[in-house]
Design an enzyme around this catalytic site. Structure first.
Site, PDB file in Angstrom:
ATOM      1  CG  HIS A  63      -1.869  -0.779   0.734  1.00 57.11           C
ATOM      2  ND1 HIS A  63      -3.441  -1.114  -0.160  1.00 57.11           N
ATOM      3  CD2 HIS A  63      -2.434  -2.405   2.404  1.00 57.11           C
ATOM      4  CE1 HIS A  63      -3.762  -2.272   0.870  1.00 57.11           C
ATOM      5  NE2 HIS A  63      -3.207  -2.742   1.527  1.00 57.11           N
TER       6      HIS A  63
HETATM    7  O1  ZLS Z   1      -2.631  -5.122   2.304  1.00 52.08           O
HETATM    8  O2  ZLS Z   1     -10.164   0.436   7.189  1.00 52.08           O
HETATM    9  C1  ZLS Z   1      -8.782   1.441   7.562  1.00 52.08           C
HETATM   10  C2  ZLS Z   1      -8.527   2.808   7.426  1.00 52.08           C
HETATM   11  C3  ZLS Z   1      -9.476   2.794   8.400  1.00 52.08           C
HETATM   12  C4  ZLS Z   1     -10.268   1.959   9.279  1.00 52.08           C
HETATM   13  C5  ZLS Z   1      -9.795   2.080  10.642  1.00 52.08           C
HETATM   14  N1  ZLS Z   1      -8.835   2.914  11.379  1.00 52.08           N
HETATM   15  C6  ZLS Z   1      -7.921   1.913  11.937  1.00 52.08           C
HETATM   16  C7  ZLS Z   1      -8.288   4.150  10.449  1.00 52.08           C
HETATM   17  C8  ZLS Z   1      -9.077   4.267   9.640  1.00 52.08           C
HETATM   18  C9  ZLS Z   1     -10.713   2.971   6.879  1.00 52.08           C
HETATM   19  N2  ZLS Z   1      -7.501   0.491   7.361  1.00 52.08           N
HETATM   20  C10 ZLS Z   1      -6.938  -0.651   6.788  1.00 52.08           C
HETATM   21  C11 ZLS Z   1      -5.884  -1.226   6.427  1.00 52.08           C
HETATM   22  C12 ZLS Z   1      -5.445  -2.659   6.309  1.00 52.08           C
HETATM   23  C13 ZLS Z   1      -4.303  -2.425   6.286  1.00 52.08           C
HETATM   24  C14 ZLS Z   1      -3.479  -3.984   5.181  1.00 52.08           C
HETATM   25  C15 ZLS Z   1      -2.160  -3.907   5.220  1.00 52.08           C
HETATM   26  C16 ZLS Z   1      -1.808  -5.378   4.066  1.00 52.08           C
HETATM   27  O3  ZLS Z   1      -2.844  -6.139   4.542  1.00 52.08           O
HETATM   28  C17 ZLS Z   1      -0.860  -5.725   3.626  1.00 52.08           C
HETATM   29  C18 ZLS Z   1      -0.039  -5.304   5.093  1.00 52.08           C
HETATM   30  C19 ZLS Z   1      -7.343  -1.648   8.527  1.00 52.08           C
HETATM   31  N3  ZLS Z   1      -7.887  -2.815   8.514  1.00 52.08           N
HETATM   32  C20 ZLS Z   1      -7.739  -3.248   9.510  1.00 52.08           C
HETATM   33  C21 ZLS Z   1      -7.277  -1.932  10.508  1.00 52.08           C
HETATM   34  N4  ZLS Z   1      -6.897  -0.981  10.042  1.00 52.08           N
HETATM   35  C22 ZLS Z   1      -6.954  -1.698  12.072  1.00 52.08           C
HETATM   36  C23 ZLS Z   1      -7.850  -2.768  12.952  1.00 52.08           C
HETATM   37  C24 ZLS Z   1      -7.411  -2.549  14.285  1.00 52.08           C
HETATM   38  C25 ZLS Z   1      -6.239  -1.581  14.375  1.00 52.08           C
HETATM   39  C26 ZLS Z   1      -6.055  -1.131  15.944  1.00 52.08           C
HETATM   40  C27 ZLS Z   1      -5.058  -0.148  15.687  1.00 52.08           C
HETATM   41  C28 ZLS Z   1      -5.543   0.102  14.437  1.00 52.08           C
HETATM   42  C29 ZLS Z   1      -6.632   1.592  14.842  1.00 52.08           C
HETATM   43  C30 ZLS Z   1      -6.850   0.113  16.397  1.00 52.08           C
HETATM   44  C31 ZLS Z   1      -6.508  -0.914  14.262  1.00 52.08           C
HETATM   45  C32 ZLS Z   1      -6.273  -0.689  11.803  1.00 52.08           C
HETATM   46 ZN    ZN Z   2      -3.566  -7.169   3.416  1.00 52.17          ZN
END
Ligand code: ZLS
Ligand code: ZN
Ligand code: CA
Length: 371
Positions: A137
């Site tokens: 990403h």
């Molecule tokens: O492909 O969905 C999102 C973005 C948000 C929702 C989550 N919040 C924290 C921020 C805004 C819209 N982000 C995804 C990113 C997934 C990245 C995948 C990487 C890869 O596998 C390659 C390495 C996401 N999904 C889940 C989370 N973020 C998430 C779940 C739980 C937590 C804890 C730590 C941080 C905040 C609370 C977090 C993120």
């Molecule tokens: Zn992933």
């Protein structure tokens, strides 16, 4: 399993020490857990094991902006606190926290993938593995989705010095947006991503996103629904990848083997078993084209470790026992202590009609390319 190949495996034991934070789903420690299973099976004796040198800032700027790399290289949790304005320019800190050693961690990941590409370029290996890579990403000008430096783009740029055409394949549950975007307008890189689509991060990767200009038909997106199982995945993966290999004829393949597409992942919503996931890796190996296999997502860490260890055995063509050998992480693998990630009984929302339509659309476009 297909025939044995010369395999190089890049691993830096420091990688397991970096920590995104207690609550964060990304756990670099899973790479050390996979490594310990690999060595306990004795697979390290069947391949060349190397510690990669860390990527330099100069190497990173072959893709990333100078300003971003300079900022990241100096970034510490303390600096993030005193200058939040500058920070917000480059990083959404909930997904991409500023943890201790974030730049070093990224340089280990990128160092391994760049070294892998050089090893392929010099004909020193048929297959190269870097489970610390696969951070698909990261953008030119900033971090996204747990990824700070895009090791994959850097590896592909290195391969393009020696190979006219490079195939990028991504089986992580998320869309490989950073890599697709970097090569969206060129016909020298074909980017293929299978991913969950619809109300899911990062939101890109629509079936009709196919590339622009010379790159038209060189971006291939396979948008899937929840609960895809081994049988329906294989049913589209194999015909699509066979066509891609025949039509595009790449000189090298980079495969992102994210394991968040496994059943029971903390973030993912697919229903692949370890064997179904590894069958994709074995299928790509069977073409006999030089290949780099990278890590990526994977958030149920006992299953990540199992799967990358098993895929290492598949790439080596060395069968291993399904009883896990003893490692210091043995307690993670109970109650069964076996080398297995089964599918569950979750519903598969990908109907044969839905998958059939995707296959037809993609076949038509792939027929248009060729050399
Ligand atoms: O492909 O969905 C999102 C973005 C948000 C929702 C989550 N919040 C924290 C921020 C805004 C819209 N982000 C995804 C990113 C997934 C990245 C995948 C990487 C890869 O596998 C390659 C390495 C996401 N999904 C889940 C989370 N973020 C998430 C779940 C739980 C937590 C804890 C730590 C941080 C905040 C609370 C977090 C993120
Ligand atoms: Zn992933
Ligand atoms: Ca993907």
């Amino acid at each position: 399993m297909t025939l044995a190949k010369r395999v190089t495996y890049y691993y830096d034991d420091e990688v397991g020490n970096y920590n995104y934070g207690y609550n964060h789903p990304m756990k670099p420690y899973r790479i050390r857990m996979a490594h310990n299973i690999i060595t306990s099976y004795g697979l390290d004796k069947k391949m060349t094991v190397m510690r990669p040198s860390r990527a330099t800032a100069h190497q990173m700027t072959r893709f990333h902006c100078d300003d971003y790399v300079k900022y990241l290289s100096r970034l510490t949790p303390e600096l993030a606190e005193v200058d939040p304005m500058q920070l917000n320019r480059y990083i959404c800190t909930e997904d991409c926290p500023v943890f201790d050693g974030v730049y070093e961690f990224s340089s280990i990941s990128a160092g391994g993938s760049i070294a892998a590409a050089k090893r392929i370029n010099h004909g020193e290996s048929d297959i190269v593995i870097n489970w610390a890579g696969g951070l698909h990403h990261a953008k030119k000008e900033g971090a996204s989705g747990f990824c700070y430096i895009n090791d994959i783009v850097l590896a592909i740029l290195e391969l393009l010095r020696y190979h006219q055409r490079v195939l990028y394949l991504d089986i992580d549950v998320h869309h490989g947006d950073g890599v697709e975007e970097a090569f969206y307008s060129t016909d020298r890189v074909m980017s293929v991503s299978f991913h969950k689509f619809g109300d899911f991060f990062p939101g890109t990767g629509h079936l009709n996103d196919i590339g622009v200009g010379k790159g038209k038909n060189h971006a291939v997106n396979i948008p899937l629904r929840d609960g895809v199982d081994d049988e329906s995945y294989r049913g589209i993966f194999e015909p699509i990848m066979k066509m891609v290999m025949e039509r595009f004829q790449p000189g090298a393949v980079v495969m992102q083997c994210g394991t968040d597409s496994l059943s029971g992942d903390r973030i993912g919503c697919f229903n692949l078993s370890m064997r179904g996931h590894a069958a994709c890796v074995d299928f790509m190996k069977s073409f006999g084209v030089p290949m780099i296999c990278l890590g990526g997502g994977g958030y149920t860490i006992r299953n990540v470790a199992r799967t990358w260890a098993y895929e290492t055995s598949v790439l080596l063509g060395e069968p291993v026992s399904s009883v896990l050998p003893y490692t210091e992480h043995y307690d993670f693998f109970g109650p069964d202590f076996s080398l297995d990630v089964p599918s569950s009984n979750m519903e598969n929302h990908n109907t044969p009609e839905y998958l059939g339509k995707i296959l037809v659309a993609i076949s038509e476009r792939l027929r248009e390319i060729g050399h």
